[in-house]
Design a protein around this motif. Sequence first.
Motif, PDB file in Angstrom:
ATOM      1  N   ASP A 135       0.418  -1.104   0.111  1.00 33.28           N
ATOM      2  CA  ASP A 135      -0.197  -0.092  -0.494  1.00 33.28           C
ATOM      3  C   ASP A 135       0.729   1.171  -0.414  1.00 33.28           C
ATOM      4  N   LEU A 136       1.388   1.554   0.915  1.00 36.83           N
ATOM      5  CA  LEU A 136       2.683   2.382   0.979  1.00 36.83           C
ATOM      6  C   LEU A 136       3.436   2.959  -0.809  1.00 36.83           C
ATOM      7  N   GLN A 137       3.973   1.538  -1.103  1.00 35.99           N
ATOM      8  CA  GLN A 137       4.485   1.678  -2.367  1.00 35.99           C
ATOM      9  C   GLN A 137       3.074   2.605  -3.035  1.00 35.99           C
ATOM     10  N   ASP A 138       2.306   2.051  -3.352  1.00 29.64           N
ATOM     11  CA  ASP A 138       1.251   2.241  -4.150  1.00 29.64           C
ATOM     12  C   ASP A 138       0.926   3.487  -4.257  1.00 29.64           C
ATOM     13  N   SER A 143       1.175   9.418  -4.864  1.00 33.22           N
ATOM     14  CA  SER A 143       1.886  10.884  -4.569  1.00 33.22           C
ATOM     15  C   SER A 143       2.748  11.367  -5.595  1.00 33.22           C
ATOM     16  N   LYS A 144       3.570  10.313  -6.074  1.00 36.57           N
ATOM     17  CA  LYS A 144       4.412  10.629  -6.908  1.00 36.57           C
ATOM     18  C   LYS A 144       3.756  11.536  -8.392  1.00 36.57           C
ATOM     19  N   ALA A 149       1.611  16.334 -11.301  1.00 36.55           N
ATOM     20  CA  ALA A 149       1.043  16.941 -11.889  1.00 36.55           C
ATOM     21  C   ALA A 149       0.822  18.492 -11.484  1.00 36.55           C
ATOM     22  N   VAL A 150       0.743  18.558 -10.160  1.00 37.95           N
ATOM     23  CA  VAL A 150       0.983  19.608  -9.170  1.00 37.95           C
ATOM     24  C   VAL A 150       1.810  20.580 -10.031  1.00 37.95           C
ATOM     25  N   ALA A 151       3.023  20.237 -10.044  1.00 31.23           N
ATOM     26  CA  ALA A 151       4.313  20.827 -10.029  1.00 31.23           C
ATOM     27  C   ALA A 151       4.168  21.312 -12.053  1.00 31.23           C
ATOM     28  N   ASP A 152       2.855  20.759 -12.665  1.00 24.83           N
ATOM     29  CA  ASP A 152       2.900  20.858 -14.223  1.00 24.83           C
ATOM     30  C   ASP A 152       1.732  22.082 -14.217  1.00 24.83           C
TER      31      ASP A 152
END
Length: 189
Positions: A135-138, A143-144, A149-152
């Motif tokens: 779950d953490l990996q997912d 999040s990445k 998307a936020v950075a874009d």
Amino acid sequence: MEVLPSAPIKDKIHAIRNSEVMLDSDLAELYGVETRQINQAVSRNSDRFPDDFFFQLSEEEFAILRSQNVTSSWGGRRQAPKAFSEQGVYMLATVLKSQRAAEVTISIMRTFTRLRRYALEHTDLAKEIHALRQDLQDHKQWSKERLSAVADAIIMIEESFDELQEVVSDIGTAKEVESIGFLRGKKDA
């Protein structure tokens, strides 16, 4: 009969080649003999020690083990240690034939049993930990992607803001706008 506590024994059990094993030097320490005596007993009784009872560590395995146990004093060994499985430890006690070897072996067998029981009792915990890791990996991946998307979006906003500033600077002041025919505050009749 003096039985050793399982805590120091547990610390001497290592997972190597997908097996739980103890090293000849650790067994020698517990049995109160020299490591060479352990190795001599194995050599003299080689028919009692098949491959699944003990094996010689490779230099790479030995180096990894040493790096994991930086506080241990490994001494100047000429060759990598032998690693004994639970059955090998038991067989070693039968060839050493001392009261201390029998007592220590009982403690070692009990420790192996406790470790196995603990592992079996906590398989559900291991599965939960694995699921949490997944779950953490997912979530990390999610999040990445969201962060990207936020950075874009921020880059697009900055570019739009720069373009808006250019348009506003092109328009000029209110006086310049009035001079080209737009009057402020006057209405047509």
